[in-house]
Design an enzyme around this catalytic site. Structure first.
Site, PDB file in Angstrom:
ATOM      1  CG  HIS A  50     -16.591  31.460 -11.443  1.00 37.57           C
ATOM      2  ND1 HIS A  50     -17.681  31.410 -10.605  1.00 37.57           N
ATOM      3  CD2 HIS A  50     -16.131  30.182 -11.500  1.00 37.57           C
ATOM      4  CE1 HIS A  50     -17.878  30.176 -10.201  1.00 37.57           C
ATOM      5  NE2 HIS A  50     -16.944  29.405 -10.721  1.00 37.57           N
ATOM      6  CD  GLU A  52     -18.875  36.147 -12.728  1.00 39.56           C
ATOM      7  OE1 GLU A  52     -18.039  35.298 -13.100  1.00 39.56           O
ATOM      8  OE2 GLU A  52     -20.026  35.854 -12.333  1.00 39.56           O
ATOM      9  CB  CYS A  84     -18.701  35.933  -8.721  1.00 39.20           C
ATOM     10  SG  CYS A  84     -17.584  34.718  -9.430  1.00 39.20           S
ATOM     11  CB  ALA A 154     -22.086  11.028 -42.695  1.00 38.00           C
ATOM     12  CG  LEU A 204     -15.575   6.119 -31.960  1.00 41.22           C
ATOM     13  CD1 LEU A 204     -16.470   5.454 -30.918  1.00 41.22           C
ATOM     14  CD2 LEU A 204     -16.409   6.734 -33.082  1.00 41.22           C
ATOM     15  CD  GLU A 290     -18.914  10.320 -34.926  1.00 42.88           C
ATOM     16  OE1 GLU A 290     -18.798   9.623 -35.947  1.00 42.88           O
ATOM     17  OE2 GLU A 290     -18.066  11.146 -34.575  1.00 42.88           O
ATOM     18  N   GLY A 292     -24.948   3.734 -35.096  1.00 41.77           N
ATOM     19  CA  GLY A 292     -25.608   3.784 -36.391  1.00 41.77           C
ATOM     20  C   GLY A 292     -27.112   4.050 -36.284  1.00 41.77           C
ATOM     21  CB  VAL A 295     -27.313   3.992 -31.891  1.00 37.80           C
ATOM     22  CG1 VAL A 295     -27.003   5.050 -30.837  1.00 37.80           C
ATOM     23  CG2 VAL A 295     -26.663   2.675 -31.514  1.00 37.80           C
ATOM     24  CG  HIS A 296     -28.520   8.115 -35.291  1.00 40.38           C
ATOM     25  ND1 HIS A 296     -27.873   8.918 -34.395  1.00 40.38           N
ATOM     26  CD2 HIS A 296     -27.694   7.989 -36.350  1.00 40.38           C
ATOM     27  CE1 HIS A 296     -26.702   9.273 -34.898  1.00 40.38           C
ATOM     28  NE2 HIS A 296     -26.561   8.728 -36.088  1.00 40.38           N
TER      29      HIS A 296
END
Ligand SMILES: Nc1c(/N=C/[C@H](O)[C@H](O)[C@H](O)COP(=O)(O)O)[nH]c(=O)[nH]c1=O
Length: 359
Positions: A50, A52, A84, A154, A204, A290, A292, A295-296
């Site tokens: 970690h 720390e 920690c 895009a 991709l 990404e 199309g 999906v968005h």
């Protein structure tokens, strides 16, 4: 220097490991004594020391009586590495500044209480907002048990992802597409719909000048239409998971490549939720979508989209597929609202980074 200076340095150190630490958070630590920085560190990868530990190792015996600035509450439980809080106590730290409390049920304030019980002064909340923004994906993953979802699109200035004939090569510039590969590099997984596979035959993969990590590829393909010849099936570049419905058992396409697996989801279950639950069980904390447009739209309408990167090219194309489709929204009051986080020009394009506002 003031306390914020050291915590800002710790936050910057934490951010250097973005995309490497899943399913752990990003954490930075700075050890200071008599105005001198005697140790710094960042958590670099799950299972490794970690932040720390790095900072206190660098500080050595000077850590006795020193201050420690940590961007996230120190762990109190024995995970893959020792707690920690024990180390901080043993190394004689006398004061700890903590930016954000760990939402992890096995920590959540326990680390702070252990330090205080050991007589160490703890000051919380220093640059808390910046620290929570840095670990927004981790906090989301712990609190909701789902990956943090970032959409990327895009478009032309008139919001088109492609022309009415489906052409989209290219909308944005090389500079923008290179910027997208950095976002791929810092995400655990990347997702597209089968329409994008059929139309673009994408790889991709992350193709930055210096290389970069390939995110796991996720394909939404309800009726198993992904061709056996698709790049994401044959290139063997990275694990690829194809999510399909379990109804159509007759379609048992066998993809030769060992990296390609098919996950079947019950037709009665909410498809996207099930996909995200499966990814969370795999420890996938950040998901880059990404497209199309369907999906968005399904992520947005399901309230499962957390952020958006929109790359807009200075072009107008008139008709074409829109970034977001929803016939039910008739009034501006029905619009999906976002808050802009950042707007910048990249090459000839504009990149907008925004967070979805959820009620
Ligand atoms: N058409 C455009 C995009 N198109 C993105 C596609 O939907 C798909 O993700 C890419 O084709 C993936 O390609 P690769 O094989 O992984 O390089 N994305 C962009 O940023 N700009 C554009 O102009």
């Amino acid at each position: 220097m003031d306390h914020e200076f050291y915590m800002k340095l710790a936050l910057d150190l934490a951010g250097t490991a973005e995309g490497q630490t899943s399913p752990n958070p990003l954490v930075g630590a700075v050890c200071v004594k008599d105005g001198q920085i005697i140790g710094t560190g960042a958590h670099l990868k799950a299972g490794t020391p970690h932040a720390e530990v790095h900072a206190l190792t660098m500080a050595g015996t000077q850590s006795v009586g020193a201050d420690l600035y940590i961007t996230l509450e120190p762990c109190a439980h024995i995970g893959k590495t020792p707690p920690c809080t024990d180390l901080i106590r043993k190394r004689g730290i006398c004061r700890v500044f903590v930016a954000s409390i760990d939402p992890n049920p096995s920590v959540n304030g326990k680390g702070i209480r252990l330090l205080q019980d050991a007589g160490i002064e703890v000051i919380t909340g220093l640059l808390q907002e910046e620290a929570e923004q840095l670990n927004r994906a981790f906090f989301h993953f712990i609190n909701y048990g789902k990956p943090y979802v970032t959409l990327k699109a895009a478009t032309t200035l008139d919001g088109r992802l492609s022309t009415q004939t489906g052409d989209s090569k290219w909308i944005t510039s090389n500079a923008s597409r290179n910027d997208v590969h950095h976002l791929r590099h810092i995400h655990d997984a990347i997702l597209v719909g089968v329409q994008t596979v059929l139309h673009d035959n994408p790889f991709l993969t992350t193709r930055l000048p210096h290389g970069g990590k390939n995110p796991i590829r996720i394909i939404l393909d309800r009726y198993l239409r992904t061709p056996k010849t698709a790049n994401i099936v044959t290139d063997g570049a990275v694990e690829t998971i194809i999510f399909t419905l379990d109804s159509d058992k007759s379609r048992t396409v066998f993809f030769e490549h060992p990296f390609v697996s098919i996950e079947r989801i019950s037709e009665t279950a909410p498809f996207l939720e099930e996909v995200l639950n499966h990814l969370a069980r795999r420890g996938i904390m950040t998901l880059f979508v990404e497209g199309g447009s369907r999906v968005h739209s399904s992520f947005i309408n399901a309230g499962l989209a957390d952020e958006l990167y929109l790359y807009m090219a200075p072009k107008l194309i008139g008709n074409g597929s829109s970034l977001f489709i929803d016939e039910k929204r008739n009034l501006m009051a029905d619009s999906e609202s976002l808050r802009l986080l950042d707007v910048r020009q990249i090459g000839e394009d504009v990149r907008l980074h925004a967070r979805f506002l959820k009620e």
